[in-house]
Design a protein around this motif. Structure first.
Motif, short mmCIF file in Angstrom:
data_model
loop_
_atom_site.label_atom_id
_atom_site.label_comp_id
_atom_site.label_asym_id
_atom_site.label_seq_id
_atom_site.Cartn_x
_atom_site.Cartn_y
_atom_site.Cartn_z
N UNK A 1 0.84 -1.20 0.00
CA UNK A 1 0.00 0.00 0.00
C UNK A 1 0.88 1.25 0.00
N UNK A 2 1.96 1.23 0.79
CA UNK A 2 2.85 2.38 0.83
C UNK A 2 3.50 2.62 -0.53
N UNK A 3 3.92 1.54 -1.20
CA UNK A 3 4.60 1.69 -2.49
C UNK A 3 3.65 2.20 -3.57
N UNK A 4 2.36 1.97 -3.38
CA UNK A 4 1.37 2.47 -4.34
C UNK A 4 0.85 3.85 -3.96
N UNK A 5 1.18 4.29 -2.74
CA UNK A 5 0.66 5.57 -2.25
C UNK A 5 1.76 6.56 -1.95
N UNK A 6 1.96 6.84 -0.66
CA UNK A 6 2.87 7.90 -0.23
C UNK A 6 4.35 7.59 -0.39
N UNK A 7 4.70 6.31 -0.46
CA UNK A 7 6.09 5.87 -0.61
C UNK A 7 6.97 6.38 0.54
N UNK A 8 6.43 6.38 1.75
CA UNK A 8 7.18 6.88 2.91
C UNK A 8 8.43 6.06 3.20
N UNK B 1 11.97 4.90 12.11
CA UNK B 1 11.14 5.38 13.23
C UNK B 1 10.43 6.70 12.89
N UNK B 2 11.10 7.54 12.14
CA UNK B 2 10.47 8.79 11.73
C UNK B 2 9.21 8.51 10.90
N UNK B 3 9.32 7.62 9.94
CA UNK B 3 8.16 7.31 9.09
C UNK B 3 7.06 6.61 9.88
N UNK B 4 7.44 5.68 10.76
CA UNK B 4 6.43 5.01 11.59
C UNK B 4 5.75 6.03 12.50
N UNK B 5 6.53 6.95 13.05
CA UNK B 5 5.95 8.00 13.92
C UNK B 5 4.95 8.85 13.17
N UNK B 6 5.20 9.10 11.91
CA UNK B 6 4.27 9.89 11.12
C UNK B 6 2.93 9.16 10.94
#
Length: 194
Positions: free
Chosen positions: A54-61, A72-77
């Protein structure tokens, strides 16, 4: 709740205190996410699930994440308030970002949270990953429902299944009506596999 035998293995690993990250491999649509979500919510106060497809198809965080701090930064978001002690972070469909397989080693060494990951066709992904953290992961294979699990899913209880297993082990025949019912269920289960 759909009974899966692998639930016990997942629970034992998560309760063991092992610093290895459990990596559940298996075909698509066999219930990996379902059973991990069930165990995670049962055992941990905080449960975070990140689906990498889902991330690779969306925000690519997580596309450029290479360090524990970046992770951790991305998980925190996504789930900052859940990042406390007694948190399970579930990385679903990890094969979407093969570089995260290498990062698992550093996440396990960091030891802030408990992790579990799953994916489809992980054998292919692992063979194409340059740095595989084999000492940091424990890989297990999950399969589609076996016949006993299929019987549970169709309303049979432990008494029925243990009786059938006992008769099979002692080479005893079944009553014709029970035999016909089991054959009907077996055929239904086999048709779903095709």
């Amino acid at each position: 709740m759909l009974y899966r035998k692998i639930e016990r293995t997942i629970e034992q690993h998560l309760k063991s205190g092992s610093n290895k990250i459990l990596l559940v491999d298996g075909a698509r649509q066999i219930g990996k996410t379902y059973i991990i979500r069930h165990v995670g919510n049962k055992l941990f106060e905080n449960y975070i699930e990140i689906n990498m497809i889902e991330d690779s198809l969306g925000n690519r965080l997580f596309e450029k994440v290479r360090t524990v701090e970046d992770f951790y930064l991305q998980v925190s978001m996504l789930a900052g308030d859940k990042m406390k002690k007694s948190t399970l972070i579930f990385i679903d469909e990890i094969q979407a970002y093969p570089h995260l397989l290498t990062l698992l080693k550093f996440l396990s060494q960091d030891n802030r949270f408990t992790y579990i990951a799953s994916g489809s066709l992980l054998g292919v992904t692992l063979s194409q990953t340059t740095s595989i953290p084999m000492g940091s992961i424990q890989k297990i294979q999950m399969y589609p429902l076996d016949f006993e699990e299929f019987l549970f899913a169709n309303g049979m209880n432990e008494f029925v299944i243990s009786t059938l297993r006992n008769k099979f082990n002692h080479l005893e025949e079944l009553d014709e009506s029970i035999h016909n019912k089991m054959m009907d269920l077996f055929k239904r289960g086999a048709c779903r596999m095709l």
